[in-house]
Design an enzyme around this catalytic site. Structure first.
Site, PDB file in Angstrom:
ATOM      1  N   HIS A   1       0.867  -1.190   0.000  1.00 20.37           N
ATOM      2  CA  HIS A   1       0.000   0.000   0.000  1.00 20.37           C
ATOM      3  C   HIS A   1       0.896   1.229   0.000  1.00 20.37           C
ATOM      4  CE1 HIS A   1      -3.849   2.141   1.458  1.00 20.37           C
ATOM      5  NE2 HIS A   1      -2.967   3.075   1.111  1.00 20.37           N
TER       6      HIS A   1
ATOM      7  N   ARG B   1       2.197   9.550  -5.747  1.00 17.01           N
ATOM      8  CA  ARG B   1       1.847  10.831  -6.358  1.00 17.01           C
ATOM      9  C   ARG B   1       2.244  10.844  -7.837  1.00 17.01           C
ATOM     10  NH1 ARG B   1      -1.315  10.922  -2.156  1.00 17.01           N
ATOM     11  NH2 ARG B   1      -0.531  11.967  -0.273  1.00 17.01           N
TER      12      ARG B   1
ATOM     13  N   HIS C   1      -4.767  -0.639   5.815  1.00 14.58           N
ATOM     14  CA  HIS C   1      -4.349   0.152   6.984  1.00 14.58           C
ATOM     15  C   HIS C   1      -5.305   0.014   8.163  1.00 14.58           C
ATOM     16  CE1 HIS C   1      -7.182   2.784   5.008  1.00 14.58           C
ATOM     17  NE2 HIS C   1      -6.302   3.308   4.187  1.00 14.58           N
TER      18      HIS C   1
ATOM     19  N   ASP D   1       1.256   2.675   3.538  1.00 13.75           N
ATOM     20  CA  ASP D   1       0.389   3.828   3.303  1.00 13.75           C
ATOM     21  C   ASP D   1       1.200   5.114   3.342  1.00 13.75           C
ATOM     22  OD1 ASP D   1      -1.947   5.209   2.717  1.00 13.75           O
ATOM     23  OD2 ASP D   1      -2.616   5.309   4.800  1.00 13.75           O
TER      24      ASP D   1
END
Length: 345
Positions: free
Chosen positions: A13, A17, A175, A248
């Site tokens: 995960h 960007r 998460h 994450d």
């Protein structure tokens, strides 16, 4: 123990960007991980295999020349309008590995997310038929539900009814942050798994307020009470194969975090493995880190385990106060603090 050698791990995960931000952060993940499941919540979101192919090429182009091999594992953003035919294209692509469910408004760039799962049922049914995993941001967005309860309510009101309708759907609860989520995964059949971040193993919600408001500790799902952190750590270090590494890691420019309405997301890619090593060491379970980081994820995704290795050494170092981020800077997790573990070499 002064060194710890692991089969090269993966990050299941990750937010990379795009554009200058992608160029600023991609190398951190490539240094530690062989592969990463890349989140699709760009602006506009990655909703088709064609868009995922283009994003994948941009990621590969952003990696430093001569650096370690790194394979981005792409995902699509599930919307109310994702057709079942797109799932066929996913299954045929060889490089798109899952679809991501963002309830509309739940987190960063989730405005295009799903408003009603019932409208997605034909697409979800096709995913179940083809074995394509659904990656779930497991929070309800009803403003009447306390922000600290939104994960537990999601399990009861959204996830359990979905799995009753589609019991063979392969689901990764992303998460996870609560005792209820950990217990749900432990009790569920083998088609249910979860990723866990370093911050949700290491910190509770006090970290948001220690010495003042700490915007760089703000992420979604938000940090929870100590009882939940402890339950997550116990589940992850229990030896269950259903939990695997997913940082994450979510970069934001410093000014976007230190603002009247700051962004949610913690950047941890600069030190992901040292942070997890600290969490596993604190739990007395360093011998179980390799399975969590390197085996459980590829086994669930039906991918081969990596063959290379990485070595951590138990040697203190200080995390930089900030890191370059395009024309700005970002503040990494544990900025200015000391970590016990670091990558060797």
């Amino acid at each position: 123990m002064h060194t710890l050698t692991l089969t090269r791990p993966d990050d299941w995960h990750l937010h990379l960007r795009d554009g200058e931000a992608l160029a600023a952060v991609a190398a951190y993940s490539a240094r530690e991980f062989a592969r990463a499941i890349v989140m699709p919540n760009l602006k506009p979101p990655v909703t088709t295999v064609v868009q995922a192919a283009a994003y994948r090429e941009r990621i590969l182009a952003a990696l430093p020349p001569g650096g370690p091999a790194f394979e981005p594992l792409m995902t699509l953003y599930l919307t109310d309008n994702t057709p079942p035919a797109e799932i066929d294209r996913v299954a045929e692509s060889g490089f798109v590995h899952a679809l991501k469910l963002y309830p509309a408004g739940a987190t960063t760039n989730s405005d295009a997310g799903v408003t009603s799962l019932s409208g997605c049922l034909p697409t979800l049914t096709r995913m179940a038929e083809l074995g394509v995993p659904l990656l779930v941001h497991g929070e309800v967005t009803d403003p009447q539900i306390d922000v600290f309860d939104r994960e537990a309510v999601f399990i009861d009101t959204v996830l359990q009814p979905l799995l009753a309708e589609l019991p063979t759907l392969r689901v990764v609860m992303e998460h996870i942050t609560t005792r209820q989520a950990a217990e749900f995964v432990l009790a569920a059949p083998d088609n249910i798994a979860a990723t866990v971040t370093p911050q949700h193993m290491l910190m509770n919600r006090n970290a948001l307020f220690t010495g003042g408001l700490r915007p760089h500790h703000y992420c979604l799902p938000v940090l929870k009470r100590e009882e939940h952190r402890a339950a997550i750590a116990r589940a992850v270090t229990s030896g269950s194969t259903r939990f695997f590494l997913g940082t994450d890691s979510a970069p934001h420019a410093r000014h976007a975090k230190e603002a009247a309405c700051g962004c949610a997301g913690i950047f941890s890619a600069h030190a992901a493995l040292p942070l997890y090593a600290e969490a596993f060491e604190d739990a007395g379970a360093l011998d179980r880190l390799e399975a969590f980081a390197s085996f459980n994820g590829p086994d669930f995704y039906r991918l081969p385990r990596n063959t290379g290795t990485v070595t951590l050494k138990r040697e203190e170092w200080t995390v930089p106060a900030s890191l370059p981020y395009g024309n700005d800077t970002l503040v990494p997790l544990r900025a200015g603090e000391t970590l016990r573990w670091q990558l060797a070499g």
